[in-house]
Design a protein around this motif. Sequence first.
Motif, PDB file in Angstrom:
ATOM      1  N   GLN A 168      -7.330   2.382   1.713  1.00 46.98           N
ATOM      2  CA  GLN A 168      -6.762   2.521   0.374  1.00 46.98           C
ATOM      3  C   GLN A 168      -7.136   1.316  -0.513  1.00 46.98           C
ATOM      4  OE1 GLN A 168      -4.515   5.255  -0.535  1.00 46.98           O
ATOM      5  NE2 GLN A 168      -5.083   4.464  -2.528  1.00 46.98           N
TER       6      GLN A 168
ATOM      7  N   CYS B  85      -6.096  -2.759   0.888  1.00 43.86           N
ATOM      8  CA  CYS B  85      -5.028  -2.749   1.881  1.00 43.86           C
ATOM      9  C   CYS B  85      -5.337  -3.762   2.985  1.00 43.86           C
ATOM     10  CB  CYS B  85      -4.889  -1.352   2.473  1.00 43.86           C
ATOM     11  SG  CYS B  85      -3.548  -1.238   3.666  1.00 43.86           S
TER      12      CYS B  85
ATOM     13  N   CYS C  22      -6.756   1.517   7.301  1.00 42.53           N
ATOM     14  CA  CYS C  22      -6.404   2.128   6.017  1.00 42.53           C
ATOM     15  C   CYS C  22      -7.420   1.679   4.973  1.00 42.53           C
ATOM     16  CB  CYS C  22      -4.995   1.709   5.616  1.00 42.53           C
ATOM     17  SG  CYS C  22      -4.492   2.321   3.999  1.00 42.53           S
TER      18      CYS C  22
ATOM     19  N   CYS D 238       0.213   3.243   3.606  1.00 43.85           N
ATOM     20  CA  CYS D 238       0.708   2.774   4.903  1.00 43.85           C
ATOM     21  C   CYS D 238       1.755   1.666   4.773  1.00 43.85           C
ATOM     22  CB  CYS D 238      -0.452   2.297   5.769  1.00 43.85           C
ATOM     23  SG  CYS D 238      -1.143   0.740   5.224  1.00 43.85           S
TER      24      CYS D 238
ATOM     25  N   CYS E  11       0.846  -1.187   0.000  1.00 42.83           N
ATOM     26  CA  CYS E  11       0.000   0.000   0.000  1.00 42.83           C
ATOM     27  C   CYS E  11       0.889   1.248   0.000  1.00 42.83           C
ATOM     28  CB  CYS E  11      -0.894  -0.033   1.225  1.00 42.83           C
ATOM     29  SG  CYS E  11      -1.867   1.435   1.469  1.00 42.83           S
TER      30      CYS E  11
HETATM   31 ZN   LIG Z   1      -2.773   0.972   3.513  1.00 41.47          ZN
END
Ligand SMILES: [Zn+2]
Length: 177
Positions: A160, A152, A158, A132, A129
């Motif tokens: 994402q 993610c 997170c 993070c 990711c």
């Molecule tokens: Zn992430």
Amino acid sequence: MENIYKFVNEPEHKKMLREGDGIGTSATRASIITELKRRNFLEPKGKQIISTTLGRNLVDALPDIVKSPVLTALYERMLKGIEQGASDFDAFIAKQEQFIRDQVTKANSGSVSIAGGKESIPVSTLHKCMTCSAGLSRRSSTKKKGSYWWGCSNYPECKQTYPDFKGKPDYSKGRNS
Ligand SMILES: [Zn+2]
């Protein structure tokens, strides 16, 4: 677990677990078993309760330190120390936090997949990711058959996601919402 000492080999650990009351208390036993059944780690078989494939695979996937009854016994000893004013609460919490962080980092750095579960989606060690740096998981779309996306492994912390492009995450079209 009253007779947990029978399941450890080290004489010192045996002694430690035998001297206390094992780990946990009998008052919480029923609710723990109910919870393990609800999560499909245990199932009834006649008059017995046995572990499921998912339950056994989870135990296999976990690092040794996490599943050791000695760790729980140590924690209970530390908590007793805090109760009696001999140990420091903040130091205990700080240690717990560091331990959990280390374990999560370790889990994120390798590919952990647990067979037998509904969510046995492996975490990639190659594709990370951008937000993070945790590993990503390739998931099949529920809306469009045969189409994929990347999420993610640190979800829900997170959020994402990336579209899939030829089996890889398309980093240029990431979304974070
Ligand atoms: Zn992430």
